[in-house]
Design an enzyme around this catalytic site. Structure first.
Site, PDB file in Angstrom:
ATOM      1  N   ALA A   1     -14.696  13.816  -6.225  1.00 45.79           N
ATOM      2  CA  ALA A   1     -14.064  14.895  -5.450  1.00 45.79           C
ATOM      3  C   ALA A   1     -13.224  15.825  -6.324  1.00 45.79           C
ATOM      4  CB  ALA A   1     -13.192  14.287  -4.352  1.00 45.79           C
TER       5      ALA A   1
ATOM      6  N   CYS B   1       8.408  -0.541  23.017  1.00 45.99           N
ATOM      7  CA  CYS B   1       8.658   0.713  23.738  1.00 45.99           C
ATOM      8  C   CYS B   1       7.828   1.843  23.123  1.00 45.99           C
ATOM      9  CB  CYS B   1      10.155   1.049  23.760  1.00 45.99           C
ATOM     10  SG  CYS B   1      10.805   1.675  22.198  1.00 45.99           S
TER      11      CYS B   1
ATOM     12  N   HIS C   1      -6.833   7.728  11.671  1.00 48.03           N
ATOM     13  CA  HIS C   1      -6.463   6.314  11.511  1.00 48.03           C
ATOM     14  C   HIS C   1      -4.969   6.107  11.290  1.00 48.03           C
ATOM     15  CE1 HIS C   1     -10.883   5.077  10.385  1.00 48.03           C
ATOM     16  NE2 HIS C   1     -10.693   5.261  11.681  1.00 48.03           N
TER      17      HIS C   1
ATOM     18  N   CYS D   1      13.122  -1.509  15.850  1.00 44.69           N
ATOM     19  CA  CYS D   1      13.258  -0.266  16.622  1.00 44.69           C
ATOM     20  C   CYS D   1      14.724   0.106  16.842  1.00 44.69           C
ATOM     21  CB  CYS D   1      12.553  -0.460  17.972  1.00 44.69           C
ATOM     22  SG  CYS D   1      12.584   0.991  19.011  1.00 44.69           S
TER      23      CYS D   1
ATOM     24  N   VAL E   1      -4.857   7.102   5.420  1.00 43.99           N
ATOM     25  CA  VAL E   1      -3.503   6.860   5.928  1.00 43.99           C
ATOM     26  C   VAL E   1      -2.445   7.241   4.888  1.00 43.99           C
ATOM     27  CG1 VAL E   1      -4.169   5.106   7.617  1.00 43.99           C
ATOM     28  CG2 VAL E   1      -3.660   4.401   5.269  1.00 43.99           C
TER      29      VAL E   1
ATOM     30  N   ARG F   1       0.840  -1.211   0.000  1.00 44.41           N
ATOM     31  CA  ARG F   1       0.000   0.000   0.000  1.00 44.41           C
ATOM     32  C   ARG F   1       0.877   1.265   0.000  1.00 44.41           C
ATOM     33  NH1 ARG F   1      -4.346  -0.392   4.524  1.00 44.41           N
ATOM     34  NH2 ARG F   1      -4.905   1.620   3.612  1.00 44.41           N
TER      35      ARG F   1
HETATM   36  P1  OAD Z   1     -14.945   3.545   1.946  1.00 41.92           P
HETATM   37  O1  OAD Z   1     -14.290   2.665   0.904  1.00 41.92           O
HETATM   38  O2  OAD Z   1     -15.827   2.919   2.957  1.00 41.92           O
HETATM   39  O3  OAD Z   1     -15.797   4.679   1.218  1.00 41.92           O
HETATM   40  C1  OAD Z   1     -15.236   5.399   0.140  1.00 41.92           C
HETATM   41  C2  OAD Z   1     -16.238   6.446  -0.304  1.00 41.92           C
HETATM   42  O4  OAD Z   1     -15.632   7.184  -1.356  1.00 41.92           O
HETATM   43  C3  OAD Z   1     -17.546   5.869  -0.869  1.00 41.92           C
HETATM   44  O5  OAD Z   1     -18.650   6.576  -0.317  1.00 41.92           O
HETATM   45  C4  OAD Z   1     -17.422   6.111  -2.375  1.00 41.92           C
HETATM   46  O6  OAD Z   1     -18.689   6.346  -2.998  1.00 41.92           O
HETATM   47  C5  OAD Z   1     -16.572   7.368  -2.372  1.00 41.92           C
HETATM   48  N1  OAD Z   1     -15.841   7.635  -3.617  1.00 41.92           N
HETATM   49  C6  OAD Z   1     -15.368   6.796  -4.563  1.00 41.92           C
HETATM   50  N2  OAD Z   1     -14.755   7.469  -5.542  1.00 41.92           N
HETATM   51  C7  OAD Z   1     -14.820   8.780  -5.217  1.00 41.92           C
HETATM   52  C8  OAD Z   1     -14.362   9.990  -5.819  1.00 41.92           C
HETATM   53  N3  OAD Z   1     -13.692   9.991  -6.973  1.00 41.92           N
HETATM   54  N4  OAD Z   1     -14.621  11.157  -5.187  1.00 41.92           N
HETATM   55  C9  OAD Z   1     -15.298  11.186  -4.005  1.00 41.92           C
HETATM   56  N5  OAD Z   1     -15.740  10.082  -3.398  1.00 41.92           N
HETATM   57  C10 OAD Z   1     -15.511   8.893  -3.983  1.00 41.92           C
HETATM   58  O7  OAD Z   1     -13.750   4.379   2.616  1.00 41.92           O
HETATM   59  P2  OAD Z   1     -13.769   5.202   3.986  1.00 41.92           P
HETATM   60  O8  OAD Z   1     -15.106   5.778   4.223  1.00 41.92           O
HETATM   61  O9  OAD Z   1     -12.602   6.091   3.959  1.00 41.92           O
HETATM   62  O10 OAD Z   1     -10.244   2.210   8.306  1.00 41.92           O
HETATM   63  O11 OAD Z   1     -13.511   4.035   5.018  1.00 41.92           O
HETATM   64  C11 OAD Z   1     -13.411   4.343   6.376  1.00 41.92           C
HETATM   65  C12 OAD Z   1     -12.411   3.443   7.036  1.00 41.92           C
HETATM   66  O12 OAD Z   1     -12.716   2.072   6.720  1.00 41.92           O
HETATM   67  C13 OAD Z   1     -10.979   3.592   6.526  1.00 41.92           C
HETATM   68  O13 OAD Z   1     -10.294   4.654   7.149  1.00 41.92           O
HETATM   69  C14 OAD Z   1     -10.377   2.271   6.874  1.00 41.92           C
HETATM   70  C15 OAD Z   1     -11.488   1.376   6.373  1.00 41.92           C
HETATM   71  O14 OAD Z   1     -11.529   0.104   6.897  1.00 41.92           O
HETATM   72  C16 OAD Z   1      -9.315   1.442   8.881  1.00 41.92           C
HETATM   73  O15 OAD Z   1      -8.521   0.793   8.201  1.00 41.92           O
HETATM   74  C17 OAD Z   1      -9.332   1.462  10.360  1.00 41.92           C
END
Ligand code: OAD
Length: 265
Positions: free
Chosen positions: A247, A142, A131, A163, A103, A70
């Protein structure tokens, strides 16, 4: 769209404080995969095998390999028009806080591009990260934390990052499922969200709590919500302005409008 765009611009221009809340969709046009939509990471990979403390304890090599991959993807990506427009807006206006679940480092790099064009420092546009970061590590033993951008060699446990203080295994400084969010970041994000007259939500499904509750903090304190996303989100029914679209297209049209409405839509 154009009614909602006008309404959104009006809300933003009248707000003393704005909270911008972003998710994976903000980086999608840069080439970073989202989590839940088509092509989303959780469609091809199992979160419980890659993004939990138990997975890391069981097989740190596999988890590091995934985070190394990633990192490599993000390192090859560039900030898109949304990152740059947000950076430019934050540098030009007081009272904006950016909270991200991402991230990657594309908000920072977008703000650096904007700052270079404006000839100012990008410091004011630094995001609050809920996150963690792909490019930071912390020690499993540590308190050591550090930036770490090197490629990951996951050939064996000995080649994984260790570390510098205590020689224990380092882990990615990200939040995994089942782990608490960084306390200071969450407290600051919620406080800024409560003070904001508007929460501008960009590219998040709103599926993951407690981060997703940032938006409810603004709403609960009497503020409004603007949602920019091409797909359905958990916030659609709460939005005063709902901007359906990518976006990189919508955010610059929303934020770069000059006084009096700017570009025609
Ligand atoms: P998601 O994959 O759940 O949602 C992504 C969002 O981006 C969706 O609503 C899509 O419709 C939208 N999307 C796709 N293409 C786009 C574009 N070009 N412009 C704007 N929006 C677009 O991702 P997150 O909501 O970020 O956490 O997920 C939340 C958390 O779930 C992440 O931070 C991660 C994941 O598991 C951890 O890893 C703890």
């Amino acid at each position: 769209m154009s009614d909602d765009l006008a309404r959104a611009r009006e809300l933003l221009s009248g707000a003393a404080r704005v909270l911008v809340f972003t998710g994976a969709g903000a980086s999608a046009e840069s080439g970073v995969p989202t989590f839940r939509g088509p092509g989303g990471l959780w469609r091809s990979f199992r979160a419980d095998q890659l993004a939990t403390p138990q997975a890391f304890a069981r097989d740190p090599r596999v988890v590091w390999e995934w985070y190394g991959w990633r990192r490599w993807i993000v390192a090859g990506c560039r900030p898109n028009l949304a990152h740059v427009a947000l950076g430019r807006w934050m540098l030009a206006r007081e009272g904006i806080t950016l909270v991200t679940q991402n991230v990657d480092d594309l908000h920072e790099r977008g703000a650096l591009e904007a700052a270079a064009a404006l000839g100012v420092s990008a410091a004011r546009a630094a995001p609050i990260r809920l996150h963690g970061s792909l490019f930071h590590v912390r020690c499993t033993a540590c308190a050591e934390r550090a930036e770490h951008r090197d490629p990951i060699d996951a050939a064996g446990e000995a080649t994984l990052p260790h570390c510098q203080s205590c020689a224990s295994l380092l882990r990615p400084d990200v939040v995994w499922f089942g782990e608490p969010l960084p306390e200071d970041a969450l407290r600051s994000a919620f406080a800024a969200a409560r003070e904001a007259a508007v929460c501008l939500v960009v590219g998040t499904s709103g599926a993951v709590h407690p981060a997703a509750a940032v938006v409810h903090q603004t709403l609960g304190a009497g503020g409004s919500v603007i949602v920019v996303d091409p797909g359905e989100t958990a916030y659609d029914d709460m939005a005063t302005a709902r901007l359906w679209g990518a976006a990189g297209d919508v955010v610059p049209r929303l934020l770069d409008a000059g006084p009096g409405g700017g570009r025609g839509d």
